[in-house]
Design a protein around this motif. Structure first.
Motif, PDB file in Angstrom:
ATOM      1  N   TYR A  35       0.846  -1.201   0.000  1.00  0.00           N
ATOM      2  CA  TYR A  35       0.000   0.000   0.000  1.00  0.00           C
ATOM      3  C   TYR A  35       0.872   1.237   0.000  1.00  0.00           C
ATOM      4  CZ  TYR A  35      -3.346   3.433   1.987  1.00  0.00           C
ATOM      5  OH  TYR A  35      -4.137   4.528   2.235  1.00  0.00           O
ATOM      6  N   CYS A  68      -9.470 -10.496  -0.569  1.00  0.00           N
ATOM      7  CA  CYS A  68     -10.148  -9.230  -0.309  1.00  0.00           C
ATOM      8  C   CYS A  68     -10.448  -9.081   1.183  1.00  0.00           C
ATOM      9  CB  CYS A  68     -11.427  -9.172  -1.135  1.00  0.00           C
ATOM     10  SG  CYS A  68     -12.458  -7.714  -0.874  1.00  0.00           S
ATOM     11  N   GLU A  82      -9.049  -6.081   3.683  1.00  0.00           N
ATOM     12  CA  GLU A  82      -9.951  -5.221   4.450  1.00  0.00           C
ATOM     13  C   GLU A  82      -9.619  -5.281   5.941  1.00  0.00           C
ATOM     14  OE1 GLU A  82     -13.874  -5.591   1.546  1.00  0.00           O
ATOM     15  OE2 GLU A  82     -13.544  -7.057   3.148  1.00  0.00           O
ATOM     16  N   MET A  89      -6.116  -3.540   6.618  1.00  0.00           N
ATOM     17  CA  MET A  89      -6.200  -2.090   6.475  1.00  0.00           C
ATOM     18  C   MET A  89      -6.989  -1.476   7.623  1.00  0.00           C
ATOM     19  SD  MET A  89      -6.548  -1.530   2.345  1.00  0.00           S
ATOM     20  CE  MET A  89      -6.904   0.207   2.566  1.00  0.00           C
ATOM     21  N   SER A 105      -8.795   2.952   5.057  1.00  0.00           N
ATOM     22  CA  SER A 105     -10.074   2.603   4.437  1.00  0.00           C
ATOM     23  C   SER A 105      -9.861   2.277   2.972  1.00  0.00           C
ATOM     24  CB  SER A 105     -11.049   3.779   4.563  1.00  0.00           C
ATOM     25  OG  SER A 105     -12.186   3.572   3.741  1.00  0.00           O
ATOM     26  N   MET A 106     -10.582   1.300   2.473  1.00  0.00           N
ATOM     27  CA  MET A 106     -10.542   0.980   1.052  1.00  0.00           C
ATOM     28  C   MET A 106     -11.063   2.132   0.196  1.00  0.00           C
ATOM     29  SD  MET A 106      -9.124  -1.756  -0.122  1.00  0.00           S
ATOM     30  CE  MET A 106      -9.883  -1.654  -1.754  1.00  0.00           C
ATOM     31  N   VAL A 156      -8.308   3.728  -1.756  1.00  0.00           N
ATOM     32  CA  VAL A 156      -7.619   2.969  -2.805  1.00  0.00           C
ATOM     33  C   VAL A 156      -8.294   3.239  -4.141  1.00  0.00           C
ATOM     34  CG1 VAL A 156      -6.974   0.675  -3.629  1.00  0.00           C
ATOM     35  CG2 VAL A 156      -6.868   1.194  -1.182  1.00  0.00           C
ATOM     36  N   LEU A 182     -11.353  -8.173  -5.388  1.00  0.00           N
ATOM     37  CA  LEU A 182     -11.154  -6.819  -4.880  1.00  0.00           C
ATOM     38  C   LEU A 182     -11.526  -5.778  -5.939  1.00  0.00           C
ATOM     39  CD1 LEU A 182      -9.974  -5.573  -2.201  1.00  0.00           C
ATOM     40  CD2 LEU A 182      -7.927  -5.077  -3.550  1.00  0.00           C
ATOM     41  N   TYR A 216     -14.806  -3.174  -5.379  1.00  0.00           N
ATOM     42  CA  TYR A 216     -14.571  -1.738  -5.211  1.00  0.00           C
ATOM     43  C   TYR A 216     -14.460  -0.991  -6.541  1.00  0.00           C
ATOM     44  CZ  TYR A 216     -13.952  -2.821  -0.306  1.00  0.00           C
ATOM     45  OH  TYR A 216     -14.165  -3.228   0.993  1.00  0.00           O
TER      46      TYR A 216
END
Length: 271
Positions: free
Chosen positions: A18, A34, A38, A41, A47-48, A51, A70, A74
């Motif tokens: 990340y 995924c 989550e 993080m 928070s996603m 991203v 993933l 998202y």
């Protein structure tokens, strides 16, 4: 201004890195589920929602297995070369797939991501440089040997994820068959501890605040051994050994020398 980095997992069981600021972030490779991304993080206060894209280094399963779920959940763009996409067999909606070209930056908000080729036994493998706010982060894993491009980019990094995959003695004396041993150390496999240390020792920039040693072999390396090897050469750089079982801390990387020297862990509730 700063960038924030963490290794969400690093090893042959899955890789995910990340890099982001307070508004947007990218993931380099998604080789874990995924659900695990989550969870990890969330533990870091991330928070996603931040991203905005996934970048893919190569098609090996420990780097891509979590991408389809993933990306679909998202609605994330996946930056991947045509050869990597073909050989990886990823099931992605066409609108999710975005090509990148070596040496041509891709802009994701304030983040500029540039790929360059690396030596690895994959169809079209690349390393990445992420730049924003006068900060440069390198993601250098799954590399069979150092090259001029790697050296050039390493010298520019305020922080880097650098492969230290195996100890040479442990590999040679270990249980792997000779074919696999030769693949690992044959120039298109992985960087040894000694090769990674030589790059760090000879080409570390004076402003590098953090080095995350990544993709350690479970059978042919030892985290304590790696840390002991690098620490005498740190010269002010914080040395972190990334885990194959959990996320690292979240690190605050700044071009400001005073902030960089602090090297503090950041838990950002604003994410």
């Amino acid at each position: 201004m700063s960038l924030f980095i963490t290794s969400l997992n690093s090893g042959s069981n899955g890789n995910c890195y990340y890099i982001g600021n307070q508004e947007e972030a990218i993931l380099v490779d998604v080789g874990i589920s995924c659900r695990e991304i989550e969870r990890r993080m969330q533990r870091l206060g991330l928070s996603m929602r931040t991203v905005k894209a996934i970048f893919v280094s190569h098609e090996h399963s420990d780097h891509i297995s979590g991408i389809p779920v993933l990306a679909r959940k998202y609605q994330l763009p996946v930056y991947i070369t045509a050869d990597t996409h073909h050989h990886g067999g990823l099931s992605l909606a066409p609108e999710r797939v975005h090509a990148f070209t070596a040496h041509t930056p891709v802009q994701v908000g304030a983040l500029s991501i540039t790929a360059f080729p690396k030596h690895h036994d994959a169809a079209d493998p690349h390393s990445f440089i992420v730049r924003a706010h006068n900060v440069t982060i390198g993601i250098f894993t799954d590399i069979g040997q150092c090259c001029d491009q790697l050296t050039h980019h390493f010298k520019l990094c305020h922080a880097a994820f650098l492969e230290a995959n195996y100890d040479e003695d442990m590999l040679l004396k270990g249980r792997y068959p000779w074919m696999l041993k030769n693949r690992i150390r044959g120039g298109k496999g992985h960087l040894s501890n000694a090769q990674a240390l030589a790059l760090f020792r000879d080409h570390r920039p004076p402003f590098m605040s953090h080095l995350l040693l990544a993709h350690l072999s479970k059978d042919n390396n030892d985290p304590a051994l790696v840390e002991d090897l690098f620490r005498p050469h740190a010269r002010g750089t914080e040395i972190i050994v990334a885990s194959r079982y959990a996320e690292t801390a979240l690190y605050h990387i700044s071009a400001d020398p005073d902030a960089a020297r602090e090297g503090r862990r950041m838990q950002l509730s604003l994410f």
